[in-house]
Motif scaffolding. Structure first.
Motif, mmCIF file in Angstrom:
data_model
loop_
_atom_site.group_PDB
_atom_site.id
_atom_site.type_symbol
_atom_site.label_atom_id
_atom_site.label_comp_id
_atom_site.label_asym_id
_atom_site.label_seq_id
_atom_site.Cartn_x
_atom_site.Cartn_y
_atom_site.Cartn_z
ATOM 1 N N GLU A 434 -8.501 -84.613 -17.735
ATOM 2 C CA GLU A 434 -9.808 -85.254 -17.615
ATOM 3 C C GLU A 434 -10.214 -85.787 -18.989
ATOM 4 N N ASP A 436 -12.567 -87.463 -21.631
ATOM 5 C CA ASP A 436 -13.965 -87.719 -21.947
ATOM 6 C C ASP A 436 -14.131 -89.159 -22.423
ATOM 7 N N LYS A 437 -15.066 -89.885 -21.825
ATOM 8 C CA LYS A 437 -15.237 -91.307 -22.128
ATOM 9 C C LYS A 437 -15.608 -91.541 -23.583
ATOM 10 N N SER A 488 -18.938 -90.021 -17.034
ATOM 11 C CA SER A 488 -18.711 -89.226 -18.239
ATOM 12 C C SER A 488 -17.233 -89.067 -18.574
ATOM 13 N N SER A 489 -16.350 -89.207 -17.581
ATOM 14 C CA SER A 489 -14.932 -89.012 -17.863
ATOM 15 C C SER A 489 -14.087 -89.747 -16.826
ATOM 16 N N CYS A 490 -12.811 -89.917 -17.167
ATOM 17 C CA CYS A 490 -11.894 -90.615 -16.261
ATOM 18 C C CYS A 490 -10.577 -89.855 -16.188
#
Length: 822
Positions: A434, A436-437, A488-490
């Protein structure tokens, strides 16, 4: 090719900088730089031409030429950056004038020597550029043209959100019936279903849909992913955490063995009816370990697995073969992503659309990938026909890895050069990670992938637009969102990750050392530039040209050598490593003069930050959240290019620090314990994100003027978009006049005496999270008139039932609402 093109795009402007009078280069050196700039422009144009051709169509000579250009551009950029560091580099202030004079005299001599050295290095580089240019002409690189190739598509992916559950209703109901109605099994027996199908068919989406519909009927639930190279210890910890996030909040920081973890899971599930999804199983070994944990407790528990391997599904049991989408569902997905619906599709696109859909064979991610590509070409029927001609018709007959790689390459080759570099950079992250952007974008910036054409433009905002574009093209996927519905994340789809890892290897873009000591090494003739460490042992390799180190295996820190010889390092990301016992081992960072990005976040680092950090004149990002650092060294005032500072709320800032950091765009979580620090915040006029923690000073005294000073500072922060004001110890009085918050979209206030009067209907707030001691009737009216508000979390000390009805009338457009009282 794209890496070399991007590197030249960064290098050419830097050469232009060297020609400025302030660097006072020798006349011969200036002429050589002018020659290099012109020749590199021609080389870059040739590379752009080559970049339009799929890699598999290029002959070996052209690939070698491209590699030589890439290495040459890296070496040149290293030379230019080193020169600028040595000319501009750290000047430590001296109190005595005599020392200052001697130091200045020494600097003059040193800089003259530096100019002579760069003149010699540029002369050597000029010869290498001439050789590369001659080979370009010899290989006729400019004449290379792409040819059409047939694509036999296939992909594997997680795309729960992108498909919007198109076409799975029937399969979902069929599975639910099988799991709940019984088929000769004991009424109390554990039920298992294993969904099997080739990559991209929608296995995870189907499993998630069943999971979401049934989960309310169970005592506990979990959804975990196994992946191709699973860490079984981490997998068991993930399962425990998913089953009870509060009870097992710190499970990942423990050193428990697998057997102990299995016992913990069995004990937890002993008297509970559970629903567990185990996604993406590649072989039976991890299933065997998990099966030991998920014993049948006679409570009609359910296990759902997904796999692309039929033998694995049959051994697990309950095999369910996933089917492709029907033609109607395929059309709904395809047209919906491009035009909104089939009914709004222009008539001239119907024929080519039907051909594309037939070739995609009902494979959801093939449809998603192709439609995401075509969405950017909705005004050009010729480009649609070109894409259709590039897709083979073999997907429905025989989906293969090679074919689906090619359909993904269509989307990759359609990217502009800067986005290709950003996408390839994602190959540093492990499978299923995961991402974090914010962390990702600041690393892109440190690597010089984000280029602003206007000085007033924010690098982070531009990087965020890059991130959004990759999302729009379905090359990355949303992993998590904030409470206000912002991303918030990708995550990177495993097949997309496989593609970009292979491209990264071909381009020698990232060197990856995996958990079993396997290495993805650069090609012959290439240097290690970016290193992703997912192993427990530090690799033995030449690292003199290293630009970036990211560590994903916390224990590797025990074998990490001093990196003081890695003078060209721009990114040092130790996030999540266990540094609590290594507080004296980071002094080497003072030698990393090129460093742009430094993260010690979530390391538990307990020592003082090395004073040598003051030498990092080019540092842009400093992430210290999740450490035990109590105070920053005074030398940090020299980090004038710092744009992102993220500290822990326990960390004290040196007096006067903030006035020396004019470039800060993001600041959190800054401890504010005096009116002085609160007032200094107003000097940070570039701030877009601010998170402060209002508290008492070291003597336990609460500064009554602190809140007034903070409100005054807010009035000067014209660019602020995200604001958090925490105050756990007592209610903050945030009354005052603030006229400048026109860009504020997110606001969270821990505890305030009442709704601040500067929260007005004119604000474009979309998210508000606030706790107030009292709520007034006029406050409810103000909240109801915030036209952009979509998320509200309001907690009050008193009874709010009397105003609730009026409030609901005024706030009908809210998507999410939480109301609570103490």
């Amino acid at each position: 090719m794209e890496v070399a093109t991007g590197a030249l795009g960064t290098l050419i402007p830097k050469l232009g900088q060297l020609l400025q009078d302030e660097y006072n280069l020798q006349k011969g050196a200036k002429k050589n730089i002018e020659f290099l700039s012109k020749e590199l422009e021609r080389i870059r144009a040739a590379l752009c031409n080559v970049g339009e051709v799929p890699v598999e169509q290029l002959n070996e000579l052209v690939r070698i030429w491209s590699r030589d250009v890439r290495e040459l551009s890296y070496d040149m950029e290293d030379i230019v950056d080193t020169f600028m560091v040595r000319v501009q580099g750290p000047d430590t202030p001296s109190k005595k004038s005599a020392k200052k004079f001697i130091k200045k005299l020494g600097n003059i001599v040193t800089k003259a020597k530096t100019r002579h050295e760069i003149a010699e290095e540029i002369k050597d580089i000029k010869e290498r550029v001439r050789e590369v240019a001659e080979r370009r002409d010899r290989y006729k690189v400019d004449a290379i043209k792409p040819v059409k190739t047939l694509v036999d598509p296939r992909i594997t992916a997680l795309y729960t959100k992108t498909t919007d559950l198109v076409g799975i209703d029937e399969a979902r109901e069929e599975l639910i019936t099988r799991l709940t109605k019984g088929d000769g099994m004991s009424a109390q027996q554990q039920r298992v279903v294993s969904i099997v199908g080739f990559g991209g068919l929608g296995k995870t989406t189907l499993a998630k849909a069943v999971y979401d519909q049934l989960r309310v009927q169970f005592d506990c639930t979990a959804f975990v992913s196994v992946s191709q190279n699973p860490d079984l210890n981490k997998l068991l910890k993930n399962l425990l955490y998913e089953l009870d996030k509060q009870k097992h909040a710190n499970i990942h920081s423990t050193m428990l063995e697998e057997r102990h973890l299995i016992d913990l899971i069995r004990e937890f599930l002993q008297n509970k009816r559970y629903l567990i999804v185990i996604d993406d199983i590649w072989d039976t070994k991890p299933w065997g370990i998990l099966q030991c944990s998920l014993h049948d407790n006679g409570l009609k528990s359910i296990i759902i697995t997904t796999t692309r391997i039929l033998d694995v599904a049959e051994q697990i049991g309950g095999c369910y073969k996933q089917k492709p989408l029907t033609h109607e569902s395929s059309k709904k997905l395809f047209y919906g992503r491009i035009f909104g619906s089939e009914g709004t599709c222009p008539g001239q696109y119907f024929e080519v659309s039907e051909k594309i859909l037939k070739k995609c064979g009902g494979v959801p991610l093939a449809i998603i990938t192709t439609s995401s590509l075509l969405a950017n070409k909705s005004g050009n029927i010729k480009e649609w026909n070109d894409v259709c001609g590039s897709i083979g018709s073999g997907l429905a007959r025989n989906p293969s890895m090679d074919g689906m790689r090619k359909i993904l390459l269509l989307s990759y080759h359609d990217l502009p050069a800067h986005l290709k570099a950003c996408l390839l950079y994602l190959s540093i992250f492990p499978e299923d990670y995961e991402i974090d952007k914010v962390r990702l974008i600041w690393k892109w910036i440190a690597e010089d992938f984000v280029h602003c054409e206007e000085e007033s433009q924010s690098l982070f905002e531009l990087g965020e637009s890059y991130f959004n574009e990759l999302l729009n093209r379905s090359l990355i996927q949303v992993a998590d969102k904030n409470s206000d519905d912002t991303i918030s994340s990708c995550r990177v789809h495993d097949m997309v990750l496989e593609l970009i890892c292979s491209l990264s290897r071909e381009e020698s873009f990232v060197t990856t050392v995996l958990g079993d000591s396997r290495q993805s090494m650069p090609s012959s003739g290439s240097m290690v530039r970016r290193l992703s460490l997912q192993s427990t042992t530090w690799p033995k390799m030449e690292m003199s040209k290293l630009r970036s180190v990211t560590i994903f295996s916390p224990a590797i820190i025990n074998t990490m050598p001093s990196l003081s010889c890695c003078h060209l390092l721009r990114v040092l990301d130790l996030e999540g490593c266990k540094l609590k016992e290594h507080s004296s081992s980071l002094r080497f960072i003072g030698n990393l003069f090129h460093l742009r990005y430094l993260s010690l976040a979530f390391t538990g680092y307990a020592g003082e930050l090395p004073v040598e950090i003051a030498k990092l004149q080019f540092l842009q990002t400093l992430r210290l959240y999740g450490t035990q650092i109590e105070e920053l060294p005074s030398g940090i005032v020299g980090l004038t290019q710092l744009m992102f500072l993220w500290v822990d709320g326990r960390t004290s800032l040196p007096n006067g620090l903030l006035r020396h950091l004019p470039s800060l765009e993001m600041l959190g979580v800054v401890r504010v314990d005096s009116a002085c620090i609160a007032g200094e915040l107003g000097l940070l006029t570039q701030l877009r994100d601010l998170e402060v923690d209002l508290t008492h000073d070291k003597e336990g005294i609460w500064d009554e003027n602190m809140c007034t000073a903070l409100v005054g500072s807010l009035g000067k922060l014209h660019k602020i978009q995200y604001l958090v004001v925490d105050s756990e110890e007592m209610a903050a009085n945030l009354e005052g006049s603030v006229e400048s918050l026109g860009n504020l979209s997110y606001l969270r206030i821990g505890t305030a005496t009442s709704l601040p009067t500067w929260i007005r209907p004119a604000l474009l707030l979309s998210s508000l999270d606030i706790t107030v001691v009292q709520v007034r009737r006029e406050d409810i009216q103000v909240l109801g008139r915030l036209q952009a508000l979509r998320y509200l979390d309001l907690t009050v000390a008193g009874d709010i039932v009397q105003v609730l009805e009026r409030f609901m009338e005024l706030c009908q457009d809210l998507k999410i609402l939480y109301l609570a009282s103490h």
